[in-house]
Design an enzyme around this catalytic site. Structure first.
Site, mmCIF file in Angstrom:
data_model
loop_
_atom_site.group_PDB
_atom_site.id
_atom_site.type_symbol
_atom_site.label_atom_id
_atom_site.label_comp_id
_atom_site.label_asym_id
_atom_site.label_seq_id
_atom_site.Cartn_x
_atom_site.Cartn_y
_atom_site.Cartn_z
ATOM 1 C CG ASP A 97 56.536 69.203 -15.453
ATOM 2 O OD1 ASP A 97 57.047 70.251 -15.013
ATOM 3 O OD2 ASP A 97 56.847 68.075 -15.014
ATOM 4 C CB SER A 98 60.612 70.477 -17.116
ATOM 5 O OG SER A 98 60.440 69.882 -15.845
ATOM 6 C CB CYS B 164 59.051 70.066 -7.341
ATOM 7 S SG CYS B 164 59.559 69.315 -8.916
ATOM 8 C CG HIS C 255 59.454 65.792 -11.455
ATOM 9 N ND1 HIS C 255 59.210 66.948 -12.155
ATOM 10 C CD2 HIS C 255 59.898 64.879 -12.367
ATOM 11 C CE1 HIS C 255 59.496 66.751 -13.440
ATOM 12 N NE2 HIS C 255 59.925 65.505 -13.586
ATOM 13 C CD GLU D 89 61.495 63.173 -15.953
ATOM 14 O OE1 GLU D 89 61.793 62.710 -17.059
ATOM 15 O OE2 GLU D 89 60.565 64.001 -15.789
ATOM 16 C CB CYS E 78 56.086 73.006 -14.258
ATOM 17 S SG CYS E 78 57.830 73.349 -13.972
HETATM 18 N N1 DGL Z 1 57.990 69.533 -12.187
HETATM 19 C C1 DGL Z 1 58.767 70.744 -12.182
HETATM 20 C C2 DGL Z 1 58.331 71.634 -11.023
HETATM 21 O O1 DGL Z 1 57.228 71.472 -10.533
HETATM 22 C C3 DGL Z 1 60.238 70.422 -12.272
HETATM 23 C C4 DGL Z 1 61.056 71.561 -12.744
HETATM 24 C C5 DGL Z 1 62.406 71.165 -13.280
HETATM 25 O O2 DGL Z 1 62.454 70.668 -14.391
HETATM 26 O O3 DGL Z 1 63.384 71.436 -12.592
HETATM 27 O O4 DGL Z 1 59.022 72.525 -10.590
#
Ligand code: DGL
Length: 266
Positions: A10-11, A184, A186, A152, A74
């Site tokens: 993931d990011s 998402c 997050h 975050e 992600c």
């Molecule tokens: N967790 C990522 C997602 O599901 C976040 C992407 C981002 O960094 O913008 O899209």
């Protein structure tokens, strides 16, 4: 059987909501998790940038950690790069997608809201899902720029976070959505806050558990499940500063707080 780890990418920390779901049904599996924190957020980047970046990181995860499958935890990266990854890697690739189908089954009044990053909202993948499963429904798509960074960086109870979430939810509530997709990885971290804002009657849907089940099916089918060990290694890596990443984990994932974080050197 395979003792190789499941790779999860993931990011940032969002994919850990998926790791948790995988761990709940596959408690014996070792896992290697990579957060591309140095490049968070992905949501505002171009598809081509995300695709190249994710292909590179996936190759590195295969080489460095010998992963047996890759879970792209992600939605944004899946939308931009899942096809390219499947063409490129010889291991199975499992992606995330916004829960449009489950939402279409859950809604009673036919009005569904989708919260996701800008990248996911504008993606052909989401357009395809809407075409396939949301025909005849009223769907409100809501990009949430800045929300991933805020999750975050803020305390879960922060007033600023609440204000922003309220603002993102406003058009969905105004138009009477009875079902909201958390598109998402997050956003499940906001589930309690969103529940508090929208009240008890609105369905909140994400796909972490479904992706965990898909991972179980895939590993079973390919004969890649791990042997029953008691304490499989969970390893966390970040492309950003490890102390910052550890701080976010201490705050948001107390169950993972004792897992050491390594730096992914490039
Ligand atoms: N967790 C990522 C997602 O599901 C976040 C992407 C981002 O960094 O913008 O899209």
């Amino acid at each position: 059987m395979s003792i190789r780890p499941i790779g999860i990418l993931d990011s940032g920390v969002g994919g850990l909501t998926v790791l948790r779901e995988i761990r709940a049904i596959l408690p014996h599996e070792p896992m290697a998790y990579l957060a591309d924190s140095a490049n968070l957020p992905y949501g505002s980047k171009t598809d081509i940038w995300i695709q190249q970046r994710v292909l590179h990181l996936a190759d590195q995860m295969v080489n460095r950690y010998d992963i047996k499958t890759l879970v792209v935890a992600c939605n944004t990266a899946t939308a931009a790069a899942a096809g390219a990854l499947r063409g490129h890697l010889s291991i199975p690739v499992i992606g995330m997608e916004p829960a449009v189908k489950p939402a279409s089954e859950a809604t009673k009044n036919g009005t569904v809201g989708i919260l996701a990053t800008e990248g996911t909202i504008r993606s052909a993948r989401l357009a395809g899902l809407l075409k396939a499963f949301a025909d005849g429904l009223h769907v409100i798509t809501r990009p949430c720029p800045g929300l991933v960074e805020m999750i975050e960086n803020s305390e879960p109870g922060s007033a600023e976070l609440r204000e922003n979430v309220e603002q993102f939810l406003q058009p969905l509530l105004h138009q009477g959505a009875d079902t909201i997709v958390l598109g998402c990885t997050h956003y499940p971290l906001l589930r309690e806050l969103i529940r508090d804002i929208v009240g008890p009657d609105i369905h909140l849907i994400d796909t972490g558990a479904a992706v965990a089940r898909q991972t179980l099916r895939q590993l079973t089918r390919q004969g890649l499940l791990g042997p029953p060990v008691d304490q499989p290694a969970i390893r966390l890596f970040t492309t950003g500063p490890t102390d910052v990443f550890s701080g976010v984990i201490q705050r948001l994932f107390t169950d993972l707080a004792s897992v050491p974080v390594g730096h992914f050197t490039e």
